[in-house]
Design an enzyme around this catalytic site. Structure first.
Site, PDB file in Angstrom:
ATOM      1  N   THR A 285     -20.424 -15.362  -9.091  1.00 51.89           N
ATOM      2  CA  THR A 285     -20.398 -16.667  -9.763  1.00 51.89           C
ATOM      3  C   THR A 285     -21.610 -17.485  -9.321  1.00 51.89           C
ATOM      4  O   THR A 285     -21.821 -17.704  -8.129  1.00 51.89           O
ATOM      5  CB  THR A 285     -19.084 -17.398  -9.432  1.00 51.89           C
TER       6      THR A 285
ATOM      7  N   GLN B  65     -14.537 -11.000  -7.849  1.00 51.18           N
ATOM      8  CA  GLN B  65     -15.471 -12.117  -8.054  1.00 51.18           C
ATOM      9  C   GLN B  65     -15.918 -12.640  -6.705  1.00 51.18           C
ATOM     10  O   GLN B  65     -15.097 -12.968  -5.846  1.00 51.18           O
ATOM     11  CB  GLN B  65     -14.780 -13.229  -8.855  1.00 51.18           C
TER      12      GLN B  65
ATOM     13  N   ARG C 203     -15.166 -33.899  -9.567  1.00 57.69           N
ATOM     14  CA  ARG C 203     -13.851 -33.738 -10.184  1.00 57.69           C
ATOM     15  C   ARG C 203     -12.949 -34.921  -9.805  1.00 57.69           C
ATOM     16  O   ARG C 203     -12.288 -34.910  -8.750  1.00 57.69           O
ATOM     17  CB  ARG C 203     -13.194 -32.426  -9.728  1.00 57.69           C
TER      18      ARG C 203
ATOM     19  N   SER D  59     -10.354 -13.377  -7.487  1.00 60.29           N
ATOM     20  CA  SER D  59     -11.233 -14.392  -6.893  1.00 60.29           C
ATOM     21  C   SER D  59     -11.430 -14.146  -5.405  1.00 60.29           C
ATOM     22  O   SER D  59     -10.549 -13.618  -4.717  1.00 60.29           O
ATOM     23  CB  SER D  59     -10.619 -15.779  -7.093  1.00 60.29           C
TER      24      SER D  59
ATOM     25  N   PRO E 259     -11.340 -15.133 -13.001  1.00 62.47           N
ATOM     26  CA  PRO E 259     -10.974 -15.421 -11.614  1.00 62.47           C
ATOM     27  C   PRO E 259     -10.558 -16.877 -11.445  1.00 62.47           C
ATOM     28  O   PRO E 259     -11.272 -17.781 -11.871  1.00 62.47           O
ATOM     29  CB  PRO E 259     -12.276 -15.128 -10.847  1.00 62.47           C
ATOM     30  N   ILE E 260      -9.413 -17.078 -10.831  1.00 68.30           N
ATOM     31  CA  ILE E 260      -8.901 -18.441 -10.592  1.00 68.30           C
ATOM     32  C   ILE E 260      -8.578 -18.561  -9.102  1.00 68.30           C
ATOM     33  O   ILE E 260      -7.688 -17.865  -8.595  1.00 68.30           O
ATOM     34  CB  ILE E 260      -7.630 -18.708 -11.423  1.00 68.30           C
TER      35      ILE E 260
ATOM     36  N   ASP F 140     -15.871 -16.619 -21.041  1.00 62.96           N
ATOM     37  CA  ASP F 140     -14.667 -17.438 -20.882  1.00 62.96           C
ATOM     38  C   ASP F 140     -15.019 -18.903 -21.055  1.00 62.96           C
ATOM     39  O   ASP F 140     -16.184 -19.254 -21.210  1.00 62.96           O
ATOM     40  CB  ASP F 140     -13.933 -17.187 -19.556  1.00 62.96           C
TER      41      ASP F 140
ATOM     42  N   TYR G 269     -17.815 -15.506  -4.528  1.00 61.33           N
ATOM     43  CA  TYR G 269     -18.518 -16.754  -4.227  1.00 61.33           C
ATOM     44  C   TYR G 269     -19.408 -16.403  -3.052  1.00 61.33           C
ATOM     45  O   TYR G 269     -18.918 -16.142  -1.954  1.00 61.33           O
ATOM     46  CB  TYR G 269     -17.537 -17.856  -3.839  1.00 61.33           C
TER      47      TYR G 269
ATOM     48  N   HIS H  24     -17.449 -22.400 -16.471  1.00 70.93           N
ATOM     49  CA  HIS H  24     -16.423 -22.596 -15.446  1.00 70.93           C
ATOM     50  C   HIS H  24     -15.280 -23.484 -15.976  1.00 70.93           C
ATOM     51  O   HIS H  24     -14.677 -24.262 -15.243  1.00 70.93           O
ATOM     52  CB  HIS H  24     -17.049 -23.231 -14.202  1.00 70.93           C
TER      53      HIS H  24
ATOM     54  N   LYS I  87     -21.981 -14.418 -13.511  1.00 71.01           N
ATOM     55  CA  LYS I  87     -21.084 -15.374 -14.191  1.00 71.01           C
ATOM     56  C   LYS I  87     -21.665 -16.785 -14.164  1.00 71.01           C
ATOM     57  O   LYS I  87     -22.083 -17.271 -13.106  1.00 71.01           O
ATOM     58  CB  LYS I  87     -19.719 -15.383 -13.479  1.00 71.01           C
TER      59      LYS I  87
ATOM     60  N   ARG J  54      -7.779 -20.329 -25.846  1.00 70.18           N
ATOM     61  CA  ARG J  54      -6.401 -20.814 -25.840  1.00 70.18           C
ATOM     62  C   ARG J  54      -5.492 -20.065 -26.801  1.00 70.18           C
ATOM     63  O   ARG J  54      -4.319 -20.416 -26.944  1.00 70.18           O
ATOM     64  CB  ARG J  54      -6.367 -22.323 -26.209  1.00 70.18           C
TER      65      ARG J  54
HETATM   66  C1  FNR Z   1     -11.531 -21.486 -11.850  1.00 75.81           C
HETATM   67  N1  FNR Z   1     -12.664 -20.713 -12.076  1.00 75.81           N
HETATM   68  C2  FNR Z   1     -13.133 -19.897 -11.093  1.00 75.81           C
HETATM   69  N2  FNR Z   1     -14.242 -19.116 -11.327  1.00 75.81           N
HETATM   70  C3  FNR Z   1     -14.683 -18.274 -10.394  1.00 75.81           C
HETATM   71  O1  FNR Z   1     -15.684 -17.583 -10.619  1.00 75.81           O
HETATM   72  N3  FNR Z   1     -14.012 -18.157  -9.194  1.00 75.81           N
HETATM   73  C4  FNR Z   1     -12.933 -18.907  -8.890  1.00 75.81           C
HETATM   74  O2  FNR Z   1     -12.356 -18.783  -7.826  1.00 75.81           O
HETATM   75  C5  FNR Z   1     -12.503 -19.845  -9.848  1.00 75.81           C
HETATM   76  N4  FNR Z   1     -11.477 -20.683  -9.578  1.00 75.81           N
HETATM   77  C6  FNR Z   1     -10.963 -21.485 -10.564  1.00 75.81           C
HETATM   78  C7  FNR Z   1      -9.856 -22.277 -10.288  1.00 75.81           C
HETATM   79  C8  FNR Z   1      -9.282 -23.024 -11.314  1.00 75.81           C
HETATM   80  C9  FNR Z   1      -8.083 -23.840 -11.036  1.00 75.81           C
HETATM   81  C10 FNR Z   1      -9.809 -22.954 -12.620  1.00 75.81           C
HETATM   82  C11 FNR Z   1      -9.161 -23.696 -13.755  1.00 75.81           C
HETATM   83  C12 FNR Z   1     -10.931 -22.219 -12.865  1.00 75.81           C
HETATM   84  C13 FNR Z   1     -13.267 -20.662 -13.414  1.00 75.81           C
HETATM   85  C14 FNR Z   1     -12.619 -19.554 -14.254  1.00 75.81           C
HETATM   86  O3  FNR Z   1     -13.006 -18.294 -13.811  1.00 75.81           O
HETATM   87  C15 FNR Z   1     -12.991 -19.671 -15.731  1.00 75.81           C
HETATM   88  O4  FNR Z   1     -14.384 -19.741 -15.838  1.00 75.81           O
HETATM   89  C16 FNR Z   1     -12.357 -20.881 -16.409  1.00 75.81           C
HETATM   90  O5  FNR Z   1     -11.048 -21.070 -15.957  1.00 75.81           O
HETATM   91  C17 FNR Z   1     -12.361 -20.680 -17.907  1.00 75.81           C
HETATM   92  O6  FNR Z   1     -11.961 -21.826 -18.551  1.00 75.81           O
HETATM   93  P1  FNR Z   1     -10.472 -22.088 -19.070  1.00 75.81           P
HETATM   94  O7  FNR Z   1     -10.032 -20.908 -19.875  1.00 75.81           O
HETATM   95  O8  FNR Z   1      -9.630 -22.293 -17.855  1.00 75.81           O
HETATM   96  O9  FNR Z   1     -10.631 -23.333 -19.839  1.00 75.81           O
END
Ligand code: FNR
Length: 376
Positions: A169, A141, A178, A119, A88-89, A304, A143, A274, A250, A308
């Protein structure tokens, strides 16, 4: 296009079409790029997540007929063509030029069969995103908001939309430190982005004096006030009671937490830090997986953070993952080429994983698991 992340120090792994990661800044506005690429503190954990895969090696076996491979898995009732999924992003919506990146990610899921964990933070409502996933199973997912009725409403909407699992999460009730975002006072949610699931929710709307369309500032304030319930072990029965869907927790990194979560009714454990965005703790997620998976028995383990390449996917399976999530790389695919771009990233990962299994003499994921990975 590349499926490697622009934030990793490792060299690009899959430059199959010669489109370098250097193109990404041109495809994403600086605020979105900073938000996606960035992580916590000096971003050590984020880099180490990716780099630490190099410390795990796999030993090929010879004289095995691996002419045909079967990467399929059945996890939590989902029949999937491979163990890969889209993590989820929360700003997926902003990653495409049209602001509908969540729908583009869903279309990538539909055409590749790689499931999407949708997400809570999206630009399009979960109902539409889930529908765009087509016949590929989708997960939702959560929050978890402070408002319990809102939590229940979001979950039941996802359930009605056809989500096959609820991923809660645990590591983000407050946002980590950040610097990239802090330096430019950037937090997309406070600019009103990716809050559609809240703004379309009847319970959320019932809490407002005026609807979000009339008073967006107040709605954003209400969102900020309810985001991030501090979940504890005492909340686990309540979380469990919210849904009959499989419950996936998560953010688990410690074996003791995994064992306790399983005892408390979790249907799957999701090992993740994360992507290094929350705690800059220094331990790579793949190293956590190696410790957590052995205590999970038959309970599926999602993973996760730092994936890569297809080789990384196979290594994670070898270390006990049932499903392996990719994060930032598919966001870059979305930015560069929309649904096609994300699908291309996913296909590169799958093709490399498949080819690696072929040359290593592992026709099935069971063979991968049996072979395991060694610390090098
Ligand atoms: C996330 N991640 C994340 N996780 C989640 O549970 N809900 C979310 O909305 C988000 N949003 C989110 C935004 C952005 C910009 C990033 C980069 C990450 C975390 C995501 O699910 C995951 O754990 C990581 O992205 C995994 O790491 P890599 O593969 O990006 O390095």
């Amino acid at each position: 296009m590349s499926s490697a992340s622009a934030d990793s120090r490792r060299p690009v792994q899959t430059q199959c079409t010669g489109c370098p990661t250097a193109s990404i800044p041109a495809a994403m506005p600086p605020s979105v790029l900073g938000y996606v690429q960035g992580g916590c503190g000096d971003e050590h954990t984020q880099r180490w997540n990716a780099d630490a895969f190099a410390r795990w090696g796999m030993v090929p076996r010879m004289l095995v007929d691996a002419g045909k491979r079967d990467l399929s898995v059945r996890v939590l009732g989902m029949d999937l063509a491979s163990p890969l999924f889209m993590a989820p992003i929360g700003v997926t919506g902003l990653c495409t030029q049209d602001g509908h990146g969540d729908l583009a990610a869903a279309r990538a899921s539909a055409v590749t069969g790689v499931p999407l964990a949708i997400s809570t933070l999206s630009n399009d409502p979960v109902e539409q995103v889930a529908a765009a996933c087509g016949t590929t199973p989708a997960m939702f997912q959560l929050y978890c908001p402070r408002d319990e009725e809102l939590a229940a409403s979001l979950v039941s909407r996802a359930e009605r939309a056809g989500a096959k699992a609820l991923v809660v999460t645990l590591d983000t009730w407050v946002t980590g430190w950040r610097p990239r975002d802090l330096n430019v006072a950037n937090f997309p949610q406070l600019r009103g982005h990716v809050l559609t699931n809240y703004f379309t929710d009847p319970v959320f709307r019932s809490r407002l004096a005026k609807p979000p369309e009339e008073d967006p500032r107040a709605a954003i304030g209400a969102w900020a006030a309810t985001f991030g319930r501090v979940l504890t072990w005492a909340d686990l029965p309540w979380l469990r009671s919210l849904t009959s869907l499989p419950l996936v927790l998560k953010g688990i990194c410690h074996p003791d937490d995994a064992a306790r979560a399983i005892d408390g009714g979790a249907d799957a454990i999701y090992v993740s830090n994360h992507g290094g965005r929350q705690a800059n703790g220094g331990v790579a997620a793949i190293d956590c997986l190696a410790k957590v998976a052995p205590v999970c028995g038959d309970v599926p383990v999602f993973f996760d953070s730092g994936v890569r390449s297809g080789t990384d996917v196979v290594k994670a399976v070898a270390l006990g993952a049932s499903l392996v999530g990719v994060g930032r790389p598919y966001s870059y695919g979305l930015a560069l080429g929309g649904a096609d771009g994300a699908a291309h990233v996913l296909r590169c990962l799958l093709a490399e994983a498949d080819l690696l299994m072929a040359v290593n003499g592992w026709p099935t994921l069971a063979d991968v698991r049996e072979a395991g990975a060694v610390r090098v």
